[in-house]
Design a protein around this motif. Structure first.
Motif, short mmCIF file in Angstrom:
data_model
loop_
_atom_site.label_atom_id
_atom_site.label_comp_id
_atom_site.label_asym_id
_atom_site.label_seq_id
_atom_site.Cartn_x
_atom_site.Cartn_y
_atom_site.Cartn_z
N HIS A 130 48.03 43.00 53.21
CA HIS A 130 47.75 44.34 52.68
C HIS A 130 48.74 44.65 51.56
O HIS A 130 49.69 45.42 51.72
N ALA A 131 48.50 44.01 50.42
CA ALA A 131 49.38 44.16 49.27
C ALA A 131 48.57 44.25 47.99
O ALA A 131 48.70 43.43 47.07
N SER A 132 47.72 45.26 47.94
CA SER A 132 46.87 45.45 46.76
C SER A 132 46.87 46.93 46.38
O SER A 132 47.35 47.78 47.14
N THR A 133 46.32 47.23 45.23
CA THR A 133 46.27 48.62 44.78
C THR A 133 45.31 49.46 45.61
O THR A 133 45.37 50.69 45.59
N SER A 134 44.42 48.81 46.35
CA SER A 134 43.48 49.56 47.19
C SER A 134 44.03 49.80 48.60
O SER A 134 43.63 50.75 49.27
N CYS A 135 44.96 48.97 49.03
CA CYS A 135 45.60 49.14 50.34
C CYS A 135 46.93 48.41 50.33
O CYS A 135 46.96 47.18 50.36
N CYS A 136 48.01 49.18 50.30
CA CYS A 136 49.34 48.58 50.26
C CYS A 136 50.17 49.14 51.42
O CYS A 136 50.51 50.32 51.45
#
Length: 225
Positions: A130-136
């Protein structure tokens, strides 16, 4: 049953302290196969109740945790039978998996060992990927923070959070950079999505109401979750 119920209110640290008071107490809280006895089932139930109290909700009630457990379900052959059966019940509510509950589980891991291993590894296990701009999601001092909406506002750039904090425990990096009390209060007040109760002390305010005291490096203040 009464003994298990009373002990289930204790912090794991206190249970360990009790187990050091006598040989009988040690036998009562140690469920390893090497110490198999009539006390063994009692110890298993005690550690099972504490794990269920402190961590089971991360798997059963939190979508992120449920997905993490589902990803690794086929590799949980070494987890205690009580935990395995709980996972089966959780997933089968949605007919997600097929599993023979009558099958014997050959696990060498005691519930006590599982409790402490899970307490040390659950954070990165659950938020991995979970390391993205949609879910961090980021781990900090034993808790999980959702920093998705904060990425664009972070003074050190979104990339810093995604690379150094996203999907992992960022406590060491957070402390090595140095953050103000304002930054710590911001993290505590707006971003926490999962609290590790093993990192929390329960205290009471002047009205006798229970509050959670979390130690975040230089800052310690009440946090109601």
């Amino acid at each position: 049953d009464t003994q298990i119920h009373v002990l289930s209110f204790l912090h794991p640290r206190d249970v360990i302290h009790l187990s050091c008071t006598s040989h009988l107490a040690r036998m009562s809280f140690d469920d390893s196969k090497e110490r198999s006895s009539s006390k063994n089932n009692l110890a298993t139930m005690i550690w099972w109740m504490m794990w269920k109290r402190d961590y089971a909700c991360l798997i059963t009630d939190w979508k992120i945790g449920t997905h993490a457990a589902l990803r690794s379900f086929s590799n949980t052959t070494n987890c205690p039978p009580t935990v395995k059966n709980m996972l089966v019940d959780t997933f089968n509510n949605g007919n997600i998996i097929e599993h023979d509950q009558n099958k014997n589980h050959d696990s060498s891991m005691s519930m006590k060992t599982f409790y402490f291993l899970f307490s040390q590894s659950w954070l990165e296990y659950v938020i991995a990927g979970h390391a993205s701009t949609s879910c961090c999601l980021m781990g900090l001092h034993g808790h999980v923070l959702d920093i998705t909406n904060f990425l664009s506002s972070h003074p050190g750039s979104p990339e810093t959070l995604l690379i150094q904090g996203g999907g992992q425990d960022a406590t060491s990096f957070f402390e090595s950079v140095g953050h103000s009390l304002i930054a710590r209060r911001l993290a505590q007040s707006d971003m926490i999505v999962a609290v590790d109760m093993a990192c929390v002390n329960i205290d009471s305010n002047e009205n006798g109401e229970e509050i959670l005291m979390q130690n975040w490096g230089a800052l310690s203040q009440p946090k109601i979750q």
